[in-house]
Motif scaffolding. Structure first.
Motif, PDB file in Angstrom:
ATOM      1  N   ASN A 236      41.980  44.759  46.778  1.00  0.00           N
ATOM      2  CA  ASN A 236      41.845  45.317  45.433  1.00  0.00           C
ATOM      3  C   ASN A 236      40.612  46.215  45.411  1.00  0.00           C
ATOM      4  O   ASN A 236      40.176  46.687  46.468  1.00  0.00           O
ATOM      5  CB  ASN A 236      41.798  44.211  44.372  1.00  0.00           C
ATOM      6  N   ASP A 237      40.038  46.457  44.256  1.00  0.00           N
ATOM      7  CA  ASP A 237      38.891  47.371  44.161  1.00  0.00           C
ATOM      8  C   ASP A 237      37.665  46.867  44.922  1.00  0.00           C
ATOM      9  O   ASP A 237      36.745  47.644  45.210  1.00  0.00           O
ATOM     10  CB  ASP A 237      38.525  47.612  42.696  1.00  0.00           C
ATOM     11  N   PHE A 238      37.613  45.582  45.222  1.00  0.00           N
ATOM     12  CA  PHE A 238      36.504  45.031  46.003  1.00  0.00           C
ATOM     13  C   PHE A 238      36.737  45.162  47.507  1.00  0.00           C
ATOM     14  O   PHE A 238      35.872  44.830  48.302  1.00  0.00           O
ATOM     15  CB  PHE A 238      36.290  43.547  45.661  1.00  0.00           C
TER      16      PHE A 238
ATOM     17  N   LEU B  48      31.833  38.228  41.462  1.00  0.00           N
ATOM     18  CA  LEU B  48      32.626  37.293  42.243  1.00  0.00           C
ATOM     19  C   LEU B  48      33.151  36.163  41.366  1.00  0.00           C
ATOM     20  O   LEU B  48      34.319  35.771  41.469  1.00  0.00           O
ATOM     21  CB  LEU B  48      31.798  36.731  43.395  1.00  0.00           C
ATOM     22  N   LYS B  49      32.303  35.648  40.486  1.00  0.00           N
ATOM     23  CA  LYS B  49      32.737  34.593  39.553  1.00  0.00           C
ATOM     24  C   LYS B  49      33.892  35.099  38.697  1.00  0.00           C
ATOM     25  O   LYS B  49      34.881  34.384  38.461  1.00  0.00           O
ATOM     26  CB  LYS B  49      31.561  34.177  38.679  1.00  0.00           C
ATOM     27  N   GLY B  50      33.800  36.349  38.224  1.00  0.00           N
ATOM     28  CA  GLY B  50      34.870  36.918  37.418  1.00  0.00           C
ATOM     29  C   GLY B  50      36.165  37.025  38.191  1.00  0.00           C
ATOM     30  O   GLY B  50      37.250  36.741  37.663  1.00  0.00           O
TER      31      GLY B  50
ATOM     32  N   GLU C 125      39.728  35.179  37.466  1.00  0.00           N
ATOM     33  CA  GLU C 125      40.978  35.929  37.316  1.00  0.00           C
ATOM     34  C   GLU C 125      42.064  35.381  38.240  1.00  0.00           C
ATOM     35  O   GLU C 125      43.226  35.230  37.831  1.00  0.00           O
ATOM     36  CB  GLU C 125      40.734  37.415  37.622  1.00  0.00           C
ATOM     37  N   LEU C 126      41.699  35.095  39.480  1.00  0.00           N
ATOM     38  CA  LEU C 126      42.687  34.597  40.431  1.00  0.00           C
ATOM     39  C   LEU C 126      43.119  33.174  40.082  1.00  0.00           C
ATOM     40  O   LEU C 126      44.293  32.813  40.261  1.00  0.00           O
ATOM     41  CB  LEU C 126      42.136  34.653  41.848  1.00  0.00           C
ATOM     42  N   THR C 127      42.187  32.369  39.573  1.00  0.00           N
ATOM     43  CA  THR C 127      42.547  31.025  39.120  1.00  0.00           C
ATOM     44  C   THR C 127      43.545  31.107  37.977  1.00  0.00           C
ATOM     45  O   THR C 127      44.539  30.369  37.941  1.00  0.00           O
ATOM     46  CB  THR C 127      41.291  30.251  38.693  1.00  0.00           C
ATOM     47  N   ALA C 128      43.302  32.029  37.042  1.00  0.00           N
ATOM     48  CA  ALA C 128      44.224  32.220  35.920  1.00  0.00           C
ATOM     49  C   ALA C 128      45.585  32.720  36.396  1.00  0.00           C
ATOM     50  O   ALA C 128      46.616  32.459  35.761  1.00  0.00           O
ATOM     51  CB  ALA C 128      43.625  33.200  34.915  1.00  0.00           C
TER      52      ALA C 128
ATOM     53  N   ALA D 160      31.878  23.435  44.616  1.00  0.00           N
ATOM     54  CA  ALA D 160      31.586  23.021  43.238  1.00  0.00           C
ATOM     55  C   ALA D 160      32.510  23.734  42.258  1.00  0.00           C
ATOM     56  O   ALA D 160      32.999  23.129  41.292  1.00  0.00           O
ATOM     57  CB  ALA D 160      30.124  23.315  42.911  1.00  0.00           C
ATOM     58  N   TYR D 161      32.737  25.031  42.488  1.00  0.00           N
ATOM     59  CA  TYR D 161      33.649  25.787  41.621  1.00  0.00           C
ATOM     60  C   TYR D 161      35.058  25.212  41.728  1.00  0.00           C
ATOM     61  O   TYR D 161      35.741  25.021  40.707  1.00  0.00           O
ATOM     62  CB  TYR D 161      33.643  27.263  42.016  1.00  0.00           C
ATOM     63  N   ALA D 162      35.498  24.934  42.944  1.00  0.00           N
ATOM     64  CA  ALA D 162      36.841  24.404  43.149  1.00  0.00           C
ATOM     65  C   ALA D 162      37.018  23.061  42.445  1.00  0.00           C
ATOM     66  O   ALA D 162      38.046  22.814  41.798  1.00  0.00           O
ATOM     67  CB  ALA D 162      37.127  24.261  44.641  1.00  0.00           C
TER      68      ALA D 162
END
Length: 276
Positions: free
Chosen positions: A69-71, A202-204, A208-211, A234-236
């Motif tokens: 993607n854009d990244f 990165l958090k964003g 987005e991918l989680t959603a 921790a995020y997971a």
């Protein structure tokens, strides 16, 4: 808990060894569960599964979709995917797109170096004809012609944003998640620390991918620091996502060593893979 390496490549994409050799090396490394995750195809998983059984190892079907993607590179691992009609469509699209992309990169590299390599030269490095071409097959042809190292040449000319990079026919990570789910699989974000996004960006992206239906994150990877791995884990846990880990091993002589970082599959992960 079972020691696992869930990110391994074979000759069916840009790895150096056959599925059978990978299984042998997995056992030699003291790993009990592994997955072959070749780029954009599962043409080696049946062989790997048979080899795993022969070696007394646990095996989960896998692949790695080369999404962007854009990244830049935002690859997505797919586990427990079936080779159903959705896979057949995906493989056809990826095979056709990979050829166009390889040819585009070849032409750009020829223009840059003043060379005249052909697709026949590229095909010399494409050993598994039932699997899609890969950028590293193009790199291999130019490395041979120019007598340069493949990794150094890839980073110099063929990586995202470099002169011979081609973005033709590449899926987005959201596309990859949907494709994996259409195959009945679990979608896991590969090596997130390699994504060209940090902090809030990165958090964003993770949000987005989680959603979009992401099922898990490869928290433990050769290129991750201890702090990065802990933060992704921790995020997971917060988002109730699966936690995976893998070496991303391709060949000897690199910083990626089969079985490292040392990773143990949780009961939750084994249940998700129908191994418990």
């Amino acid at each position: 808990m079972i020691r696992a390496d869930l990110h391994l490549h074979t000759l069916c994409s840009d790895g150096a060894y056959s599925p059978e050799e990978i299984a042998r090396r997995v056992k030699e490394a003291g790993v009990s569960l592994f997955s072959v995750t070749d780029h954009d195809n599962m043409e080696g998983v049946e062989r790997a599964g048979r080899a795993a059984k022969k070696e007394g190892l646990l095996f989960v079907r896998g692949m790695e979709i080369s999404a962007y993607n854009d990244f830049g590179k935002v690859h997505v691992l797919g586990y427990c995917c079936g080779q159903n009609s959705a896979y057949e469509r995906f493989l056809k699209e990826r095979t056709e797109g990979a050829y166009l992309r390889a040819d585009d990169s070849r032409q750009k590299a020829n223009a840059y170096f003043g060379t005249n390599l052909t697709m026949d030269d590229v095909e010399e490095f494409h050993l598994q004809k039932n699997a899609p071409l890969h950028t590293m097959h193009v790199v291999g042809a130019f490395a041979k012609a120019l007598q340069r190292g493949k990794i150094e040449l890839y980073r110099f000319l063929f990586a995202y944003g470099k002169p011979a990079y081609s973005g033709l026919c590449r899926p987005t990570p959201e596309d990859a998640i949907k494709i994996i789910h259409d195959m009945g699989g679990r979608a896991v974000l590969a090596h997130p620390a390699q994504i060209n996004a940090k902090g809030k960006a990165l958090k964003g992206l993770l949000d987005e991918l989680t959603a979009a239906g992401l099922d898990g994150i490869e928290c433990y990877h050769t290129t991750h620091t201890v702090i990065e791995s802990a933060n992704f884990a921790a995020y997971a846990k917060e988002k109730k996502l699966l936690i995976t880990g893998g070496s991303d091993f391709h060949s000897d002589g690199t910083e990626r060593v089969l079985g490292l970082p040392e990773f143990y599959a949780s009961d939750e992960l084994l249940q998700a893979f129908s191994l418990a």
